[in-house]
Motif scaffolding. Sequence first.
Motif, short mmCIF file in Angstrom:
data_model
loop_
_atom_site.label_atom_id
_atom_site.label_comp_id
_atom_site.label_asym_id
_atom_site.label_seq_id
_atom_site.Cartn_x
_atom_site.Cartn_y
_atom_site.Cartn_z
N ILE B 9 1.25 13.26 -1.99
CA ILE B 9 0.90 12.11 -1.14
C ILE B 9 1.11 10.80 -1.89
N ILE B 10 0.70 10.76 -3.15
CA ILE B 10 0.90 9.56 -3.97
C ILE B 10 2.39 9.26 -4.08
N GLU B 11 3.18 10.31 -4.36
CA GLU B 11 4.62 10.12 -4.54
C GLU B 11 5.29 9.61 -3.27
N SER B 12 4.97 10.22 -2.13
CA SER B 12 5.63 9.80 -0.88
C SER B 12 5.22 8.39 -0.50
N SER B 13 3.96 8.04 -0.76
CA SER B 13 3.49 6.70 -0.45
C SER B 13 4.18 5.65 -1.31
N LEU B 14 4.29 5.94 -2.61
CA LEU B 14 4.94 4.99 -3.53
C LEU B 14 6.43 4.87 -3.24
N LYS B 15 7.07 6.01 -2.98
CA LYS B 15 8.51 6.00 -2.72
C LYS B 15 8.81 5.22 -1.45
N ASN B 16 7.99 5.45 -0.43
CA ASN B 16 8.15 4.75 0.84
C ASN B 16 8.03 3.23 0.64
N TYR B 17 7.04 2.83 -0.15
CA TYR B 17 6.85 1.39 -0.38
C TYR B 17 8.03 0.80 -1.15
N ARG B 58 -3.79 0.36 -1.97
CA ARG B 58 -3.57 1.67 -1.33
C ARG B 58 -4.45 2.76 -1.95
N PHE B 59 -4.62 2.70 -3.29
CA PHE B 59 -5.32 3.81 -3.96
C PHE B 59 -6.70 3.41 -4.49
#
Lengths: 130, 88
Positions: B9-17, B58-59
Amino acid sequence: MPMAKEPRAWIQIGVDIERVERFRKEMPPSGHFFSTIFTKREIEYCVSKVDPPIHFAGTFAAKEAAHKAVNRLTTNRILITSFEVTHGKDGAPNVSYTGKDSETKKVDIKISVSHTTEDAIAIALATLPS
Amino acid sequence: MTESGSTSIIESSLKNYIVKEIAVGSDSPPIGDDTKLIESGVLDSLSILKLVMFIEERFGVKVGADEVVPENFETLGAIVEFVRQKKG
């Protein structure tokens, strides 16, 4: 024969260039982006101008140029937001370190900023007194 | 949630941003775990500050001045690990 120890540098330079568009797309200046990166005085100065994004770009370039020069001169890691840009009565920019690091407080920083409507550039000279 | 699920979830959120807010319109390479984000020019000092703001919001973590260093932001994998450690 032992190697001669490299003498410590007392003067360093830093330069930075920024696209004005990057700041224009973050407007208005009341947002979190500006309040995190810029001080209240810096924001007041920039919004007093006809086209604030140009001056936000110039102010950021000055902070980043100072950041580069100072970080090459001192041993501690300093964040770019620890520098504040102010202006004298003649409009010339000054940059000062507002953090708590005692070594960095001793550094004298000279700055020069220029811009077009598209880009802003700054160069900093940092000197650590011997 | 499992650790791998949380990391995902962290990875997809960061990559998306990074893809949608930072690398917009640039000729940056496809971003994988090991893409050199600073070396390739995807991240610079301004975009790292934007990313720090995003991470804090976000986190729900606070990023210190001494943590805004290239080692923590040089790849997506490094950023994910940094955020994972901050979240404890």
